[in-house]
Design a protein around this motif. Structure first.
Motif, PDB file in Angstrom:
ATOM      1  N   GLY A 193       0.796  -1.223   0.000  1.00  0.00           N
ATOM      2  CA  GLY A 193       0.000   0.000   0.000  1.00  0.00           C
ATOM      3  C   GLY A 193       0.826   1.269   0.000  1.00  0.00           C
ATOM      4  O   GLY A 193       0.314   2.349   0.315  1.00  0.00           O
TER       5      GLY A 193
ATOM      6  N   ASP B 220       0.219   3.809  -5.337  1.00  0.00           N
ATOM      7  CA  ASP B 220      -1.153   3.705  -5.827  1.00  0.00           C
ATOM      8  C   ASP B 220      -1.286   2.720  -6.980  1.00  0.00           C
ATOM      9  O   ASP B 220      -2.310   2.034  -7.099  1.00  0.00           O
TER      10      ASP B 220
ATOM     11  N   ARG C  42      -6.589  -5.062  -9.811  1.00  0.00           N
ATOM     12  CA  ARG C  42      -7.574  -4.593 -10.770  1.00  0.00           C
ATOM     13  C   ARG C  42      -6.866  -3.751 -11.837  1.00  0.00           C
ATOM     14  O   ARG C  42      -6.000  -2.939 -11.518  1.00  0.00           O
TER      15      ARG C  42
ATOM     16  N   ASN D 163      -4.593  -2.047  -6.514  1.00  0.00           N
ATOM     17  CA  ASN D 163      -5.299  -2.972  -5.652  1.00  0.00           C
ATOM     18  C   ASN D 163      -6.798  -2.743  -5.768  1.00  0.00           C
ATOM     19  O   ASN D 163      -7.257  -1.659  -6.137  1.00  0.00           O
ATOM     20  N   GLN D 164      -7.548  -3.765  -5.440  1.00  0.00           N
ATOM     21  CA  GLN D 164      -8.996  -3.705  -5.548  1.00  0.00           C
ATOM     22  C   GLN D 164      -9.584  -2.519  -4.778  1.00  0.00           C
ATOM     23  O   GLN D 164     -10.586  -1.934  -5.199  1.00  0.00           O
ATOM     24  N   ASP D 165      -8.957  -2.146  -3.647  1.00  0.00           N
ATOM     25  CA  ASP D 165      -9.518  -1.105  -2.795  1.00  0.00           C
ATOM     26  C   ASP D 165      -9.073   0.309  -3.153  1.00  0.00           C
ATOM     27  O   ASP D 165      -9.306   1.244  -2.385  1.00  0.00           O
ATOM     28  N   LEU D 166      -8.445   0.500  -4.325  1.00  0.00           N
ATOM     29  CA  LEU D 166      -8.136   1.862  -4.749  1.00  0.00           C
ATOM     30  C   LEU D 166      -9.417   2.676  -4.805  1.00  0.00           C
ATOM     31  O   LEU D 166     -10.439   2.219  -5.331  1.00  0.00           O
ATOM     32  N   ASP D 167      -9.380   3.888  -4.262  1.00  0.00           N
ATOM     33  CA  ASP D 167     -10.553   4.757  -4.215  1.00  0.00           C
ATOM     34  C   ASP D 167     -11.212   4.861  -5.592  1.00  0.00           C
ATOM     35  O   ASP D 167     -10.541   5.082  -6.600  1.00  0.00           O
ATOM     36  N   ASP D 168     -12.527   4.695  -5.618  1.00  0.00           N
ATOM     37  CA  ASP D 168     -13.268   4.744  -6.882  1.00  0.00           C
ATOM     38  C   ASP D 168     -13.036   6.043  -7.631  1.00  0.00           C
ATOM     39  O   ASP D 168     -12.943   6.054  -8.869  1.00  0.00           O
TER      40      ASP D 168
ATOM     41  N   HIS E 243     -11.006  -2.518 -12.498  1.00  0.00           N
ATOM     42  CA  HIS E 243     -11.534  -1.845 -11.316  1.00  0.00           C
ATOM     43  C   HIS E 243     -12.989  -1.471 -11.588  1.00  0.00           C
ATOM     44  O   HIS E 243     -13.348  -1.109 -12.720  1.00  0.00           O
ATOM     45  N   ASP E 244     -13.838  -1.559 -10.566  1.00  0.00           N
ATOM     46  CA  ASP E 244     -15.265  -1.270 -10.757  1.00  0.00           C
ATOM     47  C   ASP E 244     -15.497   0.113 -11.353  1.00  0.00           C
ATOM     48  O   ASP E 244     -16.392   0.298 -12.193  1.00  0.00           O
TER      49      ASP E 244
END
Length: 387
Positions: free
Chosen positions: A83, A86, A115, A270-275, A316-317
């Motif tokens: 982490g 980015d 992602r 990473n999957q949890d990167l801020d949208d 990524h979403d």
């Protein structure tokens, strides 16, 4: 399912990732004031592309990008895992990381929740460079030839294996010649100690081979040979047919080569990167492509037309949201995305269950993990790909 189709802040300073603060000129793009990326070494096209993108982000959004160059997969991906950065402008090791295989089949790693933000597919190809004095026209002609195996380089060896499979061959059908490094294998071809080694069509060693007495040739991959492509993608599903228009040995737009390629770099988070960051990045990259496409070799490959939206790592979403908004995301793409996300969730669940009672010995650990991984994927109806 498969779709074939300026300068910035000093990069070599020690990395300190500052707390993100938002604010910029474009209301639709929200990016932090500071970002950190890892990338290939400073002499690589991937690093040059990251510099070009960073210049665009600085100019348009006041986002300062600091790049941490890494000489190998571990040094590029470890800061992302921890982490501390980015994004990683990675190579195909990002796929191996998402799958938890090869160097990632290790207690310190396992499958990574990666992602894709974007990728670049340029005019070069990835292929076996073959000595030009052997009359090798297709991968099948490599039978009985001496083929380089690069110790410690999973990606190159997997590429070689995939090319052999295209021709209906395995390592048992060729004479394997081991080398301690990629450059040494090309010295070996020139010295007539080996006949072929995996590389990109534009790499300096390929150019050197092309100007040597042996010359260079590249096997042709028939894009319409469905069975051959199935064999190749069973080994390395990230390969796609590609008309190569730049490379050693006379490859050009006027003399293209039917071959294969996969994206480089592969920009992952990473999957949890801020949208907001993920959405802002993909929108900025597409909206301002003209501003950086000519600033580095291969940067033209970030254009929308070169994005494979049904590849091997999930997006990524927020990137999916962007593609939906611009009207290019289809139901088939969504089904593919959901399958990849389901596969990754299964891998992570399997890893978490496995790691508690896993063997201490590294070799035993790897063997047991790969077996547990394959069993779980098969039970869920997925192809393990790696055994």
């Amino acid at each position: 399912m498969r779709q074939f189709a300026r300068q910035l802040a000093i990069a070599t300073l020690p990395l300190t990732l500052l707390t993100a603060t938002y604010g910029h000129a474009n209301e639709e793009v929200e990016l932090p004031s500071t970002m950190a990326w890892t990338a290939y070494g400073t002499n690589s096209s991937g690093y040059a592309q990251a510099v070009a993108i960073g210049g665009m982000l600085q100019e348009h959004y006041d986002t300062s990008v600091r790049i941490l160059p890494g000489d190998n997969d571990v040094s590029r991906m470890t800061p992302l895992k921890q982490g501390r950065v980015d994004l990683c402008a990675c190579g195909i090791s990002s796929y191996y990381g998402a799958e938890g295989v090869l160097m990632f089949a290790h207690p310190d790693w396992g499958p990574q929740p990666l992602r894709v933000i974007t990728t670049s597919t340029a005019s070069f190809g990835l292929s076996l460079a073959v000595a030009g004095d052997l009359d090798v026209k297709t991968p099948a002609d490599l039978k009985g030839k001496r083929v380089a195996y690069i110790r410690g380089d999973d990606a190159l060896n997997k590429g070689t294996e995939a090319y052999l499979a295209f021709g209906g061959l395995t390592w048992d059908d060729v004479e394997r010649v081991d080398y301690p490094g990629y450059g040494r294998s090309f010295d070996g071809i020139i010295a007539d100690n080996v006949d072929a080694s995996f590389t990109t069509t534009v790499t300096p060693p390929a150019q050197q081979l092309a100007s040597s007495p042996r010359g260079i040739s590249w096997p042709v991959l028939d894009p319409d040979d469905t069975e051959a492509w199935e064999r190749m993608q069973a080994i390395a599903p990230y390969f796609r047919p590609h008309e190569v228009t730049s490379g050693a040995g006379g490859i050009s737009a006027d003399n293209p080569l039917p071959s294969a390629s996969y994206p480089y770099p592969i920009v992952v988070a990473n999957q949890d990167l801020d949208d907001k960051v993920a959405y802002g990045l993909i929108k900025a990259l597409q909206d301002n492509h003209d501003d950086y496409k000519d600033a580095a070799p291969g940067a033209v490959g970030y254009a929308l037309e070169y994005q494979d939206l049904q590849w091997v790592i999930p997006f990524h979403d927020a990137v999916v949201e962007y593609y939906e908004e611009i009207g290019v995301w289809t139901e088939e793409m969504q089904a593919h995305q959901e399958s990849l996300v389901e596969r990754q969730a299964l891998l992570l669940e399997t890893w978490n269950a496995f790691i508690e009672g896993a063997p201490d010995d590294e070799d035993a650990f790897r063997e047991a993990w790969m077996s547990a991984r394959a069993d779980a994927l098969r039970e869920a109806g997925f192809d393990p790909v790696f055994e």
